[in-house]
Design a protein around this motif. Structure first.
Motif, mmCIF file in Angstrom:
data_model
loop_
_atom_site.group_PDB
_atom_site.id
_atom_site.type_symbol
_atom_site.label_atom_id
_atom_site.label_comp_id
_atom_site.label_asym_id
_atom_site.label_seq_id
_atom_site.Cartn_x
_atom_site.Cartn_y
_atom_site.Cartn_z
ATOM 1 N N ASN A 1 12.218 8.376 12.932
ATOM 2 C CA ASN A 1 11.145 9.610 13.093
ATOM 3 C C ASN A 1 9.656 9.069 12.704
ATOM 4 N N VAL A 2 9.826 8.145 12.019
ATOM 5 C CA VAL A 2 8.274 7.415 11.502
ATOM 6 C C VAL A 2 7.513 6.807 12.914
ATOM 7 N N ASP A 3 6.287 7.327 12.836
ATOM 8 C CA ASP A 3 5.533 6.779 13.956
ATOM 9 C C ASP A 3 4.344 5.921 13.438
ATOM 10 N N ALA A 4 4.107 6.195 11.874
ATOM 11 C CA ALA A 4 2.964 5.165 11.364
ATOM 12 C C ALA A 4 3.180 5.357 9.825
ATOM 13 N N VAL A 5 2.819 4.088 9.243
ATOM 14 C CA VAL A 5 3.181 4.020 7.609
ATOM 15 C C VAL A 5 1.846 3.613 6.695
ATOM 16 N N VAL A 6 1.662 4.387 5.758
ATOM 17 C CA VAL A 6 0.641 4.149 4.800
ATOM 18 C C VAL A 6 1.219 3.663 3.615
ATOM 19 N N PHE A 7 0.555 2.534 2.974
ATOM 20 C CA PHE A 7 1.156 1.584 1.950
ATOM 21 C C PHE A 7 0.054 1.873 0.999
ATOM 22 N N ASN A 8 0.382 2.430 0.053
ATOM 23 C CA ASN A 8 -0.491 2.995 -1.103
ATOM 24 C C ASN A 8 -0.183 2.154 -2.384
ATOM 25 N N ILE A 9 -0.907 1.265 -2.873
ATOM 26 C CA ILE A 9 -0.515 0.433 -3.937
ATOM 27 C C ILE A 9 -1.726 0.325 -4.875
ATOM 28 N N PHE A 10 -1.651 0.767 -6.139
ATOM 29 C CA PHE A 10 -2.529 0.688 -7.287
ATOM 30 C C PHE A 10 -1.830 -0.396 -8.157
ATOM 31 N N GLY A 11 -2.475 -1.546 -8.372
ATOM 32 C CA GLY A 11 -2.076 -2.501 -9.365
ATOM 33 C C GLY A 11 -2.140 -2.140 -10.869
ATOM 34 N N GLY A 12 -0.882 -2.392 -11.282
ATOM 35 C CA GLY A 12 -1.110 -2.181 -12.957
ATOM 36 C C GLY A 12 -0.138 -3.608 -13.320
ATOM 37 N N VAL B 1 -2.927 0.000 5.097
ATOM 38 C CA VAL B 1 -2.993 -0.501 3.664
ATOM 39 C C VAL B 1 -4.187 0.010 2.807
ATOM 40 N N ARG B 2 -3.710 0.283 1.687
ATOM 41 C CA ARG B 2 -4.649 0.464 0.623
ATOM 42 C C ARG B 2 -4.345 -0.080 -0.664
ATOM 43 N N LEU B 3 -5.186 -1.077 -1.023
ATOM 44 C CA LEU B 3 -4.813 -1.852 -2.239
ATOM 45 C C LEU B 3 -6.069 -1.623 -3.215
ATOM 46 N N ALA B 4 -5.534 -1.455 -4.507
ATOM 47 C CA ALA B 4 -6.452 -1.413 -5.614
ATOM 48 C C ALA B 4 -5.856 -1.886 -7.029
ATOM 49 N N GLY B 5 -6.821 -2.076 -7.772
ATOM 50 C CA GLY B 5 -6.137 -2.495 -9.200
ATOM 51 C C GLY B 5 -5.819 -4.029 -9.464
ATOM 52 N N THR B 6 -4.888 -4.309 -10.197
ATOM 53 C CA THR B 6 -4.570 -5.850 -10.484
ATOM 54 C C THR B 6 -4.532 -6.624 -9.247
ATOM 55 N N LYS B 7 -5.232 -7.555 -9.139
ATOM 56 C CA LYS B 7 -5.387 -8.861 -8.143
ATOM 57 C C LYS B 7 -5.509 -8.133 -6.825
ATOM 58 N N ALA B 8 -6.408 -7.013 -6.634
ATOM 59 C CA ALA B 8 -6.389 -6.334 -5.488
ATOM 60 C C ALA B 8 -7.412 -7.164 -4.568
ATOM 61 N N GLU B 9 -8.526 -7.648 -4.881
ATOM 62 C CA GLU B 9 -9.208 -8.541 -4.183
ATOM 63 C C GLU B 9 -8.421 -9.646 -3.712
ATOM 64 N N GLU B 10 -7.611 -10.381 -4.569
ATOM 65 C CA GLU B 10 -6.951 -11.501 -3.947
ATOM 66 C C GLU B 10 -6.008 -11.218 -2.719
ATOM 67 N N GLY B 11 -5.266 -9.878 -3.113
ATOM 68 C CA GLY B 11 -4.541 -9.228 -2.174
ATOM 69 C C GLY B 11 -5.217 -9.101 -0.564
ATOM 70 N N MET B 12 -6.179 -8.501 -0.750
ATOM 71 C CA MET B 12 -7.155 -8.246 0.315
ATOM 72 C C MET B 12 -7.340 -9.568 1.181
ATOM 73 N N GLU B 13 -7.465 -10.619 0.473
ATOM 74 C CA GLU B 13 -8.115 -11.797 1.210
ATOM 75 C C GLU B 13 -6.648 -12.519 1.835
ATOM 76 N N ILE B 14 -5.503 -12.162 1.217
ATOM 77 C CA ILE B 14 -4.168 -12.804 1.652
ATOM 78 C C ILE B 14 -3.761 -11.883 2.960
ATOM 79 N N LEU B 15 -3.989 -10.751 3.006
ATOM 80 C CA LEU B 15 -3.583 -9.690 4.119
ATOM 81 C C LEU B 15 -3.807 -10.121 5.499
ATOM 82 N N ASN B 16 -2.822 -10.270 6.157
ATOM 83 C CA ASN B 16 -3.205 -10.388 7.646
ATOM 84 C C ASN B 16 -3.800 -9.468 8.407
ATOM 85 N N THR B 17 -5.031 -9.093 8.656
ATOM 86 C CA THR B 17 -5.671 -7.981 9.019
ATOM 87 C C THR B 17 -5.283 -8.032 10.658
#
Length: 381
Positions: A302-313, A340-356
């Protein structure tokens, strides 16, 4: 834990709530034999955890063997709102003159259980609550003392139930509350509670949801847990140790923390989408856990698209990003678009790692949800 209708009716019947004669069947021949046993006319009802089964073709009333066989062939094996039907409940039809609703749940606003009664049974009670809230009588209960007899009677009379059956309806409501309390229920309801021409009341449907963390206190219900698992996705969620609830929409949702996931569900609805699931990967999720979460959501047709919401603690953004990359790089073609939405702990590092090249990245939760809803709509255009 969500009980199937046949399981909930077993619990209700053991407590003294009247239910129709019935039998469970997993093959067409078993269904026909069960129909002969309970007698005609009877209903053949798909056993899946979705509402609106009748409108979707999952419940059929039959009058003879030929009709029973045809209905069983249609229902067993069908896909019903994304759920595979592998069992049916064959149940004696009730000759009714009226349909009521009774239910018990927790009113979180009041911080108390609430018992509900309505003469508008047989329809979606959520729609009744929205369109005509006064059609549902409510009685809040002090859990320290339980439901007093006068409270059950008051709820029934306030709902406008006929006096000839008021006592029986109050008795059913009292028993329902006692079950809800004793079994650590989250919801218990009968919709409809049918009234016969002889002024008898019969539970024609049954819903009972149990707090899964309480099953160690209820070995009888724990034995039902494996059967209550709806399909491969719910079984997979148990295997992975996820808090997962399958819904009826097409926007897959993954987050870390129940509150964050609930907020995402609300925003999907707010921006015009329909959530397909609740999936909480928990705090401190490592790459393997993130990979498993994506595997689950991708497995839902049933899924047509996925939202990944992470707030790092406790959860680290770079670990999440690594898991997303690991999960997506195994595909020659990404099965569903991922935002994908990343925020919080190591979010900047995560954004650099993500394969856009594999995911769409958004800076805010609102932007991520709107983008995902739009992607899901594009699939259905």
């Amino acid at each position: 834990m969500r009980l199937h209708e046949y399981q909930a009716k077993q619990v209700f019947a053991e407590a003294g709530i009247p239910t129709p004669a019935s039998a469970l069947a997993s093959t067409v021949d078993e269904a026909v034999a069960a129909a002969e046993e309970v007698g005609y006319p009877c209903a053949i009802k798909a056993q899946v955890h979705v509402g609106g089964r009748g409108k979707a073709g999952g419940i059929k009333l039959v009058d003879d063997e030929d009709e029973a066989r045809e209905a069983a062939e249609d229902i067993i094996g069908m896909d019903l709102k994304g759920y595979h039907v592998d069992r049916v409940l064959v149940e004696a039809a009730v000759d009714f003159v009226n349909e009521l609703y009774v239910g018990v749940t927790m009113d979180r606003g009041e911080g108390k259980p609430v018992a509900m009664v309505s003469t508008r049974g047989g329809v979606n009670i959520e729609e009744v609550a929205e369109e005509d809230p006064d059609a549902i009588a409510r009685e809040h209960i002090d859990p320290a003392f339980g439901m007093h007899p006068y409270q059950a009677r008051k709820a029934v009379y306030d709902a406008g139930v006929d006096r000839d059956i008021a006592g029986d309806v109050a008795s059913v409501l009292t028993t329902l509350y006692e079950l809800w309390d004793e079994k650590d229920g989250s919801d218990a309801e009968i919709n409809p509670l049918m009234v016969t021409s002889d002024d008898e009341v019969v539970a024609a449907d049954a819903v009972m949801n149990i707090d899964g963390d309480s099953l160690f206190r209820h070995p009888d219900l724990a034995e039902m847990e494996e059967e209550a698992a709806e399909d491969e996705l719910e079984a997979k969620a148990n295997e992975y140790g996820f808090d997962y609830v399958r819904l009826e929409g097409n926007v897959g949702i993954i987050g870390n923390g129940a509150g964050l996931v609930m907020t995402t569900l609300d925003l999907v609805d707010y921006y015009g989408g329909k959530p397909a699931n609740f999936l909480d990967i928990g705090g401190g999720a490592k790459a393997e856990r993130v990979t498993n979460a994506l595997d689950m959501v991708f497995s839902d047709e049933n899924v047509d698209a996925v939202v990944f919401n992470i707030f790092g603690g406790i959860t680290r953004g770079d670990e999440v990003a690594e898991g997303i990359n690991t999960a997506l790089e195994q595909f020659d073609e990404i099965p569903k678009p991922v935002v994908v939405r990343l925020a919080g702990t190591k979010a900047e590092e995560g954004m650099e790692i993500l394969n856009t090249d594999l995911v769409q990245v958004e800076a805010t939760l609102e932007d991520a949800v709107q983008a995902t809803v739009a992607l899901a709509e594009e699939v259905n255009e």
